[in-house]
Write an enzyme that holds these catalytic residues in place. Sequence first.
Site, PDB file in Angstrom:
ATOM      1  N   SER A   1       0.704  -1.291  -0.307  1.00 38.71           N
ATOM      2  CA  SER A   1      -0.413   0.357   0.381  1.00 38.71           C
ATOM      3  C   SER A   1       0.916   1.343  -0.152  1.00 38.71           C
ATOM      4  CB  SER A   1      -0.820   0.604   1.538  1.00 38.71           C
ATOM      5  OG  SER A   1      -1.758   0.833   1.358  1.00 38.71           O
TER       6      SER A   1
ATOM      7  N   ASP B   1       9.725   5.288 -10.399  1.00 37.14           N
ATOM      8  CA  ASP B   1      10.186   6.049 -11.996  1.00 37.14           C
ATOM      9  C   ASP B   1      10.727   7.351 -11.743  1.00 37.14           C
ATOM     10  OD1 ASP B   1       8.219   4.015 -12.128  1.00 37.14           O
ATOM     11  OD2 ASP B   1       6.230   4.632 -11.946  1.00 37.14           O
TER      12      ASP B   1
ATOM     13  N   LYS C   1      -1.046  -4.066  -3.428  1.00 35.62           N
ATOM     14  CA  LYS C   1      -2.340  -3.646  -2.568  1.00 35.62           C
ATOM     15  C   LYS C   1      -2.435  -1.817  -3.397  1.00 35.62           C
ATOM     16  CE  LYS C   1      -5.014  -2.271   1.127  1.00 35.62           C
ATOM     17  NZ  LYS C   1      -5.100  -1.204   0.522  1.00 35.62           N
TER      18      LYS C   1
END
Length: 447
Positions: A289, A300, A314
Amino acid sequence: MKILHYLLLLLFLLVSSPLRADESDSRDETYKNLEIFSNVLMLLQQHYVDAIDPHDVITGAINGMLTSLDPHSSYLTPDDFRELQEETHGSFSGIGIEITMKDGILTVVSPIEDTPAYRAGLKAGDQIIRIDDEMTKNLTLMDAVKKLRGKKGTSITISIHRSEWQELKDFTLVRDEIPTHSVKSMELEPGLFYVRIANFQANTTQELREALRAQEKKSPIRGLILDLRNNPGGLLDQAVKTADVFLNQGVIVFTRGRISEQDLHFEANPDDDINQFPMIVLVNGGSASASEIVAGALQDNKRAIVLGTVTFGKGSVQTIIPMPDGAGLRLTTARYYTPSGESIQATGIKPDIVVPFIMPENEKKTTDNGLQQLREKDLPNHIRHEEQKTKNGQDAGKKETVPDETGSEVEQRLRQDNQLRNALYILQGLNIASQQTEPAKDAEQAD
């Protein structure tokens, strides 16, 4: 009887509210099903062998309705709702594990660091079969949480099944205050700093900034290892703010839901005090999460190298909706996406460098290869993954023997933790490379 009143109110609204023509069929179907439910409830009250409590029956029906959707949506009674608020903003006593239900079996997602469960050696994927001689198969998740929590100093015995064990093992744990401080740190060597975030609570970002400032006063940070292993998540806003500490531009995360109000977009804020040092982020199958949001954002945006094993996966957002009687509804309302537009739901964050955890020789040999750990995709009714582009990691995991020696806390941690050692080696290499390029830049400017 308040829930029954809400049900009757819903029936009234369905009948009286004007709807578009394309919604009438859906309304009729919903009304028909609610009428069936009402009839079943009436028959239970009239004919069931024992007298029933309509409140309990309706609460059970609501829980069944929500758990049929996904593993993370649930109904919170007023007591449950208060406990959830304590967990994120206050303190509570228990054994210190994040749990979920898999195939009706209470299963450990991750132990919380420095808690009785963590010190006893409970691991992600462990199945809790009994709690104080009571079978857990028919317990709801919140019922299990209530049984595991309790007054500090009281003991509880849980029976654990682990895939490599032939028989159940009993663990008798003494409940303790679960730490509300989520950030721990230490200097690995001059200039190279280690920060561990156990979960994301209301003060996590503040604690992180304080740790970084305190270290900077001692010596400038030339590299950082951010440890998010076995971090089960927590508050979304704290995950965003944590990532923002290390980013001065770019998308951190965005969410998409059925309604426009659930479409959120978070970007990094420019910061004069931006930390530009090299970073390694450690993750594993217990990273879930909010910790996946941070790892994905730093990966990224090319801000950090992610090292370890594939994370839990998740990728959904739960919204807590307060109810008029003090209860709450935890409802999955959106999916979240990493800056590259990749959904990690049921797939997880793929490390840039895959390094399975290897137990040292003086401990039981089990590897954190991601295959035996419980992950989001293993949960019943998990939200399906939306195909997006992925990244491939390089398997750097090799079996190694680590001598059991004594030494400083840092030396012991490094001996016992091959993933941390690998991260430190890489960080040292990045520092050497950056120092070698600095003179070249100065010479170029002199020309």
